[in-house]
Design a protein around this motif. Structure first.
Motif, PDB file in Angstrom:
ATOM      1  N   GLU A   7       0.836  -1.199   0.000  1.00  0.00           N
ATOM      2  CA  GLU A   7       0.000   0.000   0.000  1.00  0.00           C
ATOM      3  C   GLU A   7       0.872   1.251   0.000  1.00  0.00           C
ATOM      4  O   GLU A   7       0.616   2.212  -0.723  1.00  0.00           O
ATOM      5  CB  GLU A   7      -0.919   0.023   1.225  1.00  0.00           C
ATOM      6  N   GLU A   8       1.915   1.204   0.835  1.00  0.00           N
ATOM      7  CA  GLU A   8       2.804   2.366   0.921  1.00  0.00           C
ATOM      8  C   GLU A   8       3.524   2.591  -0.408  1.00  0.00           C
ATOM      9  O   GLU A   8       3.677   3.732  -0.855  1.00  0.00           O
ATOM     10  CB  GLU A   8       3.820   2.166   2.056  1.00  0.00           C
ATOM     11  N   LEU A  11       1.232   4.221  -2.731  1.00  0.00           N
ATOM     12  CA  LEU A  11       1.058   5.632  -2.351  1.00  0.00           C
ATOM     13  C   LEU A  11       2.207   6.483  -2.876  1.00  0.00           C
ATOM     14  O   LEU A  11       2.000   7.536  -3.485  1.00  0.00           O
ATOM     15  CB  LEU A  11       1.028   5.680  -0.823  1.00  0.00           C
ATOM     16  N   VAL A  12       3.424   5.997  -2.662  1.00  0.00           N
ATOM     17  CA  VAL A  12       4.606   6.772  -3.043  1.00  0.00           C
ATOM     18  C   VAL A  12       4.714   6.854  -4.557  1.00  0.00           C
ATOM     19  O   VAL A  12       4.932   7.939  -5.116  1.00  0.00           O
ATOM     20  CB  VAL A  12       5.875   6.124  -2.427  1.00  0.00           C
ATOM     21  N   LEU A  13       4.526   5.715  -5.218  1.00  0.00           N
ATOM     22  CA  LEU A  13       4.706   5.704  -6.668  1.00  0.00           C
ATOM     23  C   LEU A  13       3.621   6.516  -7.378  1.00  0.00           C
ATOM     24  O   LEU A  13       3.876   7.136  -8.396  1.00  0.00           O
ATOM     25  CB  LEU A  13       4.718   4.263  -7.187  1.00  0.00           C
ATOM     26  N   THR A  14       2.403   6.516  -6.806  1.00  0.00           N
ATOM     27  CA  THR A  14       1.333   7.324  -7.401  1.00  0.00           C
ATOM     28  C   THR A  14       1.714   8.796  -7.374  1.00  0.00           C
ATOM     29  O   THR A  14       1.498   9.531  -8.343  1.00  0.00           O
ATOM     30  CB  THR A  14       0.020   7.117  -6.626  1.00  0.00           C
ATOM     31  N   LYS A  15       2.287   9.218  -6.260  1.00  0.00           N
ATOM     32  CA  LYS A  15       2.689  10.627  -6.142  1.00  0.00           C
ATOM     33  C   LYS A  15       3.817  10.938  -7.125  1.00  0.00           C
ATOM     34  O   LYS A  15       3.799  11.953  -7.808  1.00  0.00           O
ATOM     35  CB  LYS A  15       3.104  10.917  -4.682  1.00  0.00           C
ATOM     36  N   LEU A  16       4.770  10.016  -7.210  1.00  0.00           N
ATOM     37  CA  LEU A  16       5.897  10.254  -8.123  1.00  0.00           C
ATOM     38  C   LEU A  16       5.416  10.276  -9.573  1.00  0.00           C
ATOM     39  O   LEU A  16       5.918  11.038 -10.393  1.00  0.00           O
ATOM     40  CB  LEU A  16       6.955   9.160  -7.949  1.00  0.00           C
ATOM     41  N   LYS A  17       4.411   9.437  -9.847  1.00  0.00           N
ATOM     42  CA  LYS A  17       3.907   9.349 -11.217  1.00  0.00           C
ATOM     43  C   LYS A  17       3.309  10.681 -11.667  1.00  0.00           C
ATOM     44  O   LYS A  17       3.359  11.026 -12.833  1.00  0.00           O
ATOM     45  CB  LYS A  17       2.855   8.239 -11.297  1.00  0.00           C
TER      46      LYS A  17
ATOM     47  N   ASN B 269       7.870  -3.760  -6.998  1.00  0.00           N
ATOM     48  CA  ASN B 269       7.576  -2.331  -7.097  1.00  0.00           C
ATOM     49  C   ASN B 269       7.113  -1.966  -8.504  1.00  0.00           C
ATOM     50  O   ASN B 269       6.181  -1.179  -8.664  1.00  0.00           O
ATOM     51  CB  ASN B 269       8.817  -1.512  -6.731  1.00  0.00           C
ATOM     52  N   ILE B 270       7.775  -2.563  -9.496  1.00  0.00           N
ATOM     53  CA  ILE B 270       7.402  -2.243 -10.875  1.00  0.00           C
ATOM     54  C   ILE B 270       6.002  -2.782 -11.171  1.00  0.00           C
ATOM     55  O   ILE B 270       5.195  -2.117 -11.822  1.00  0.00           O
ATOM     56  CB  ILE B 270       8.455  -2.801 -11.852  1.00  0.00           C
ATOM     57  N   PHE B 273       3.652  -0.436  -9.731  1.00  0.00           N
ATOM     58  CA  PHE B 273       3.599   0.793 -10.534  1.00  0.00           C
ATOM     59  C   PHE B 273       2.751   0.581 -11.776  1.00  0.00           C
ATOM     60  O   PHE B 273       1.980   1.451 -12.186  1.00  0.00           O
ATOM     61  CB  PHE B 273       5.018   1.233 -10.905  1.00  0.00           C
ATOM     62  N   ASP B 274       2.892  -0.603 -12.396  1.00  0.00           N
ATOM     63  CA  ASP B 274       2.132  -0.864 -13.617  1.00  0.00           C
ATOM     64  C   ASP B 274       0.637  -0.928 -13.358  1.00  0.00           C
ATOM     65  O   ASP B 274      -0.165  -0.676 -14.240  1.00  0.00           O
ATOM     66  CB  ASP B 274       2.599  -2.181 -14.239  1.00  0.00           C
ATOM     67  N   LYS B 275       0.286  -1.294 -12.130  1.00  0.00           N
ATOM     68  CA  LYS B 275      -1.133  -1.438 -11.822  1.00  0.00           C
ATOM     69  C   LYS B 275      -1.796  -0.130 -11.414  1.00  0.00           C
ATOM     70  O   LYS B 275      -3.011  -0.072 -11.281  1.00  0.00           O
ATOM     71  CB  LYS B 275      -1.310  -2.463 -10.704  1.00  0.00           C
ATOM     72  N   ILE B 276      -0.978   0.901 -11.185  1.00  0.00           N
ATOM     73  CA  ILE B 276      -1.543   2.174 -10.716  1.00  0.00           C
ATOM     74  C   ILE B 276      -2.476   2.733 -11.785  1.00  0.00           C
ATOM     75  O   ILE B 276      -2.108   2.807 -12.966  1.00  0.00           O
ATOM     76  CB  ILE B 276      -0.421   3.182 -10.384  1.00  0.00           C
ATOM     77  N   GLY B 277      -3.659   3.098 -11.364  1.00  0.00           N
ATOM     78  CA  GLY B 277      -4.608   3.724 -12.279  1.00  0.00           C
ATOM     79  C   GLY B 277      -5.404   2.739 -13.106  1.00  0.00           C
ATOM     80  O   GLY B 277      -6.211   3.124 -13.920  1.00  0.00           O
TER      81      GLY B 277
END
Lengths: 180, 385
Positions: A7-8, A11-17, B269-270, B273-277
């Motif tokens: 989850e964290e 959260l962090v990667l969404t902000k960086l994105k 982590n990647i 990241f790929d799943k975001i949105g």
């Protein structure tokens, strides 16, 4: 110090994105070595693997900082980017805002970027996304959240806020003790 | 005359010399170490091995060593300031310099009870109370507790007032006795709890404390447990007005070590990241649902009629013909394979379940896959969360 939970991380990667888009991958997969995200004292650090392994041997209460502090996870569960992350954001950023030399100072004192101080803005900048603010000589000054999209900027009044200040390099002096 | 005088003088001199010799100790290579406090003397000089081995001289040699050491000690003791009390000489010995290890282990401090700990933190000190108190009713000194207290109590409370709003037939004496019993029980309970706490025994958190003494925190926890103790783990349990969602239940997340496999962490982590949105879609669940819906639809058309399926009084969906058949055949979902009755029902019909590939095939045959995504977007039911 511990690795981030799923989850964290999200959260962090969404902000960086918001700031660097798909370039987050470049931060995660680097050719010059393995880097990882670590949480220590609610702060998120971007650390090289070797340094992280050195830091493991220190007692938790004696460890002040390691690597580069990207930001802080607040008690409310939000992630706030810190000015220290600027060095990693500005080479990859997608939305750029250049301010006039006259209003550089104002921004560095923590004020927002107004239309009157706007010199240039990159095309296709959307509303409410992250943007990096540069001086007229292309020196990164900080970052913020856009208040207007590029087409809206053209029509905006001089006192309209173009970019909300999130962090600026003036914090190194203003908020020195809060940066660690 | 003269000769005898000279002899006398020589004798005296000899005697004096012997006396001096008796208290004299010849110098040694290493000085003797004296600890006057413990009256201990240590001789660090090396022993003469030849003399020690010789059985004739050994005893004498050791005796002389012991004598020298003791003499040195006694001399040193005599050097200390002395005082004379009742014709006896007293010496005050200095503090011992050799520390002697204690025989038994250091006593452990008695662990504090919960109240003692609280009082210590708050700085509450114990006040001494008199053993006897003056009783205004009895006009005499009455013990505060213990011997003759009960007697005094009986004399004093020979009659008890019935409170205004109390039941007039209630036995007030019994009530007081009951209260007292409860108090004793409570004390006993707390005593046991202190013991358990200090010996680090894990106590059940719910169900032990009586409601009388339960704190709000305990009651809340008990309520949460009770609410959770249903077949659906409290999922469908109605909440009270203004009730907060329970916190702190379930297992604590175990954090991975800091030095887990970094490559793996990077990959994770990647992936994140790929799943975001992107919508969090459980494809399997969506697929099953769609296939089932399609089957029901198909059946309904075949039956020719009802727009709404009747729901049985037991709550489930009305079973269609296909369902009955599939139950008979021992299958999960109806499949629309080649026509015909009996066991050769269709492709992949053997066994209870179906693999995903055949399901996908089936779905695509009906043009259902396009619908799946749409429906999944519409209905949050399919999402994993």
């Amino acid at each position: 110090m511990r690795p981030l939970t799923n989850e964290e991380t999200k959260l962090v990667l969404t902000k960086l994105k918001k700031y660097i888009g798909q370039n987050v991958r470049t931060l995660l997969e680097r050719s010059d070595g393995l880097y990882c995200l670590r949480l220590h004292n609610n702060r998120v650090y971007y650390v090289k693997e070797e340094i992280m392994k050195f830091a493991v041997s220190l007692p938790r209460e004696n460890l002040v900082s390691l690597g580069v502090c990207f930001g802080k996870i607040t008690k409310g569960g939000k992630f706030m980017l810190r000015i220290t992350a600027l060095d990693f954001l500005h080479p990859y950023c997608q939305n750029k805002i250049w301010v006039k030399s006259s209003s550089e100072d104002s921004f560095l004192y923590g004020n927002h970027v107004y239309k009157s101080g706007l010199s240039r803005i990159s095309d296709n900048t959307a509303k409410y996304t992250g943007a990096i603010i540069f001086s007229s000589k292309d020196i990164p000054l900080g970052f913020g959240v856009t208040g207007k999209s590029t087409p809206e900027c053209r029509l905006a009044d001089p006192m309209n806020i173009i970019c909300f200040n999130q962090a600026d390099v003036g914090e190194y002096i203003r908020n020195e003790e809060g940066l660690i | 005359m003269e000769e005898s005088a000279v002899d006398k003088v020589r004798d005296i001199l000899l005697k004096a010399q012997e006396e001096v010799k008796a208290v004299q100790v010849e110098n040694k290579e290493i000085q003797l170490e004296c600890d006057l406090g413990n009256l201990v003397v240590t001789d660090n000089n090396t022993l003469v091995q030849d003399t020690l081995r010789n059985s004739d001289e050994c005893g004498e040699y050791l005796r002389s060593l012991a004598r020298d050491s003791i003499q040195t000690l006694i001399t040193k003791v005599w050097d200390l300031p002395t005082e004379r009390i009742d014709n006896a000489v007293y010496v005050t010995l200095p503090k011992p310099s050799i520390s002697i290890p204690r025989e038994k282990k250091v006593p452990v401090e008695k662990p504090l009870t919960k109240w003692e700990q609280y009082a210590k933190d708050k700085g509450i000190t114990k006040r001494k109370k008199e053993k006897k108190v003056w009783d205004e009713v009895l006009k005499q000194w009455v013990p505060r507790y213990g011997f003759r207290k009960v007697q005094a109590d009986k004399e004093k409370n020979w009659v008890r007032v019935v409170p205004e709003n109390a039941d007039p037939y209630e036995d007030q004496y019994a009530k007081v006795a009951e209260m007292k019993k409860e108090n004793v029980a409570k004390n006993e309970f707390q005593r046991l709890r202190n013991i358990a706490r200090n010996s680090k025994v894990k106590l059940p958190s719910v169900g032990v404390t009586g409601n009388e003494f339960a704190r709000p925190k305990d009651l809340l926890r008990a309520a949460q447990h009770a609410k959770h103790a249903t077949a659906s783990l409290g999922k469908f349990q109605p909440g009270l007005k203004g009730e907060k969602p329970s916190k702190g239940r379930g297992n604590k997340r175990k954090s991975e070590g800091s030095t887990m496999d970094i490559q793996q962490e990077k990959k994770r982590n990647i992936d994140i990241f790929d799943k975001i949105g992107k919508p969090d879609l459980n494809l399997d669940a969506a697929m099953h649902r769609q296939v089932k819906d399609d089957n029901v639809e198909h059946d309904r058309k075949k039956k020719g009629g009802k727009k709404h399926l009747r729901r049985s009084k037991m709550g489930g969906r009305h079973l269609t013909r296909s369902d009955h058949r599939s139950i008979k055949l021992g299958k999960g979902i109806h499949n629309n394979g080649p026509k015909g009755k009996g066991r050769d029902a269709g492709p992949g019909s053997k066994g209870k379940g179906k693999d995903r590939a055949s399901l996908l095939q089936l779905a695509s045959k009906r043009g259902a896959t396009g619908k799946i995504i749409m429906k999944a977007n519409k209905r949050k039911k399919f999402s994993k969360r």
